[in-house]
Design an enzyme around this catalytic site. Structure first.
Site, PDB file in Angstrom:
ATOM      1  N   GLU A 258      -2.505   7.286 -74.522  1.00  0.00           N
ATOM      2  CA  GLU A 258      -2.398   5.680 -74.826  1.00  0.00           C
ATOM      3  C   GLU A 258      -2.832   5.350 -76.112  1.00  0.00           C
ATOM      4  O   GLU A 258      -3.902   5.661 -76.580  1.00  0.00           O
ATOM      5  CB  GLU A 258      -3.456   5.167 -73.847  1.00  0.00           C
ATOM      6  CG  GLU A 258      -3.135   3.592 -73.625  1.00  0.00           C
ATOM      7  CD  GLU A 258      -4.191   2.748 -74.695  1.00  0.00           C
ATOM      8  OE1 GLU A 258      -3.587   2.299 -75.777  1.00  0.00           O
ATOM      9  OE2 GLU A 258      -5.208   2.719 -74.335  1.00  0.00           O
ATOM     10  N   CYS A 299      -6.080  -2.552 -77.722  1.00  0.00           N
ATOM     11  CA  CYS A 299      -4.833  -2.210 -77.829  1.00  0.00           C
ATOM     12  C   CYS A 299      -3.594  -2.927 -77.240  1.00  0.00           C
ATOM     13  O   CYS A 299      -2.438  -2.654 -77.439  1.00  0.00           O
ATOM     14  CB  CYS A 299      -4.807  -0.661 -77.048  1.00  0.00           C
ATOM     15  SG  CYS A 299      -5.347  -0.630 -75.544  1.00  0.00           S
TER      16      CYS A 299
END
Length: 521
Positions: A258, A299
């Site tokens: 990720e 994020c």
């Protein structure tokens, strides 16, 4: 605050590093808090113990029994919750509401997977779909199953969520029967270490089921074997190093990444001015929230804001008005709504990225001139919110490629929906996009159009204005991850999270054998 050297926990014992410790600092006050070091650890022994001892004992338990362990872990964390808030304030510089996202979010995720595990019952493997007949006679069939991998889960986490990032990976792994070695980001490792310490001291988990290494990650990947897995959250550059490591290339170690993501928020065009005003209000509120929660260090935060061209100025004013309400400074002051970045190094990185974006954009709202509450700007790692804008997003490649990991977003106009979708896709794959509008049909169609390039599409309409969980808030029930630039990984998503820690295999046998292997429930 203490300046103790935080111990690592490997091979069922607490061990301090033998090198020069790295100090962790309060990002607002600049004071030293604790130190970390992983020099000299016997990593081979650590991985072997986790793999052979922790793994064997976890696999001997059923999903229901492992779920009970997660419940007990959650109870320990809940009992020490106040201490975790204090550490979060001191080491991450977050206000209480932001600490809750990390601390309480981690505890909630643990609880969710504990309940999910209870529903999986007393089996030691998962059944994947229905049996398939392999011949004309139905006697011989194929049944797919998922069994826990006989390896270690190496979980490498980012600095922004030392609690949630730990437990959103560890909970599915432990529930699957796979031991976990946690490598938290050095800058904010204190909270991760304290949580793991409290859990291990409570004696809940089998020896070797949970380990933590604080400090340098040198040599960790060298210990990986064929049935180990790596779950990584962080930069695309580090992700590339992991993917190119011999353990991955030669031994096919499974990796979940990720990484960077230039997430977008889109205001859908509408012929009705009242509808546009309603949707614009929803967008402005969410953009401002995503820019300021965790000081933009998520994020999943909104980095690009797309609106119909004729609403560009109105959107700038609406978002700016929301940002102007945000008080910035020392999170210990109850009047402060946004705290600091996690370190001076991160502040420098954000300022460099902001300077790069500013060279290609205009300043629409700059809060950096506001006074900080109870914080010295010469010491504190604080960057106030900045809204940038570009009126020509087609020719401006920088705004689609550069992610500033802080309270920064860029507004851009679009001619129509097709143009907006084209601009969003220039992000090359993202964790999440959010849509704002009032027409259910248009929102549904647009969500489906964006699904192929996003891990999650978050739709905000007036009927869910007070219900939706937020553009950037990751819930364990939904997928976290995204294609392309976002890393191509998948985490959470309910029971789907367990797939990463299992191996799929097909049992080809008579129906009598399959009935013995997979008893009816």
């Amino acid at each position: 605050m203490s300046t103790e050297l935080l111990a690592n926990h490997v091979a069922n014992q607490w061990t301090c590093g033998s090198g020069t410790p790295t100090p962790l600092f309060d990002p607002v006050l600049g004071t030293e808090l604790v130190r970390v070091d992983a020099t000299g650890l016997d990593l081979a022994a650590a991985f072997h113990f986790a793999r052979e001892q922790g793994g064997a004992q976890l696999r001997a338990l059923s999903y229901r029994q492992r779920a009970a362990l997660l419940t007990a872990v959650g109870q320990v964390l809940q009992a020490n919750r106040d201490a975790y808030y204090d550490i979060s304030t001191a080491n991450s510089g977050t206000v209480r509401n932001d600490s809750a996202i990390d601390v309480d979010g981690g505890i909630y995720t643990l609880g969710y997977y504990a309940k999910l595990g209870e529903s999986l019952g007393d089996r030691h493997f998962l059944v994947d779909g229905e049996a398939a007949r392999l011949a004309k006679d139905p006697l011989f069939q194929s049944q797919h199953i998922l069994t826990p991998t006989r390896g270690v889960a190496l979980c490498i986490n980012a600095f922004n969520f030392p609690s949630w990032g730990l437990w959103e990976k560890a909970a599915p792994a432990l529930l699957s029967g796979v031991p976990v070695i946690i490598k938290p980001a050095t800058a904010t490792a204190w909270l991760s270490q304290r949580m793991v310490r409290d859990v291990l001291n409570a004696g809940i988990l089998p020896p070797g089921a949970l380990s933590i290494i604080c400090g340098s990650s040198a040599g960790l990947l060298d210990q990986l074997q064929a049935f180990d897995v790596v779950s990584f959250t962080g930069s695309a550059q580090t992700a590339a190093l992991i993917r190119s490591h011999p353990a991955v290339v030669q031994r096919s170690v499974r990796v979940n990444i990720e990484a960077d993501s230039v997430n977008a928020a889109l205001l859908l065009p509408s012929a009705d001015s009242a509808d546009s005003a309603t949707a614009l209000g929803l967008l402005a509120k969410e953009v401002a929230r995503e820019m300021t929660v965790k000081a933009g260090q998520k994020c999943t935060a909104i980095r690009r804001v797309l609106v119909p061209a004729h609403l560009y100025d109105a959107a700038a004013q609406a978002i700016g008005a929301q940002l102007a309400k945000t008080t910035v400074g020392n999170p210990r002051n109850s009047a402060v709504r946004m705290g600091s970045l996690v370190s001076r190094a991160q502040k420098n990185t954000v300022e460099q990225g902001l300077s790069l974006l500013q060279a290609h954009t205009e300043l629409l709202c700059d809060c950096r001139g506001m006074a900080l509450l109870d914080a010295d700007p010469a010491v504190a790692s604080i960057v106030a919110p900045v809204l940038l804008g570009t009126r020509d997003p087609d020719a401006n490649a920088t705004v689609h490629e550069v992610e500033v990991f802080g309270p920064v977003a860029t507004l851009m106009p679009c001619r129509d929906l097709a143009h907006a979708l084209e601009l969003i896709r220039r992000g090359q794959g993202s964790l999440v996009a959010s849509l704002y509008g009032t027409d259910p049909a248009a929102l549904a169609q647009t969500a489906l159009e964006l699904a192929d390039s996003h891990g999650r599409v978050h739709v905000v309409s007036p009927d869910v204005a007070a219900l939706h969980t937020g553009h950037g808030n990751v819930m364990p029930q939904s997928l976290h991850g995204g294609p392309g630039r976002a890393g191509g990984g998948e985490e959470l998503g309910g029971v789907r999270a367990l797939n990463f820690y299992h191996r799929r295999s097909a049992l080809q046998a008579s129906s009598a054998v399959l009935a013995q292997a997979i008893p009816a429930t």
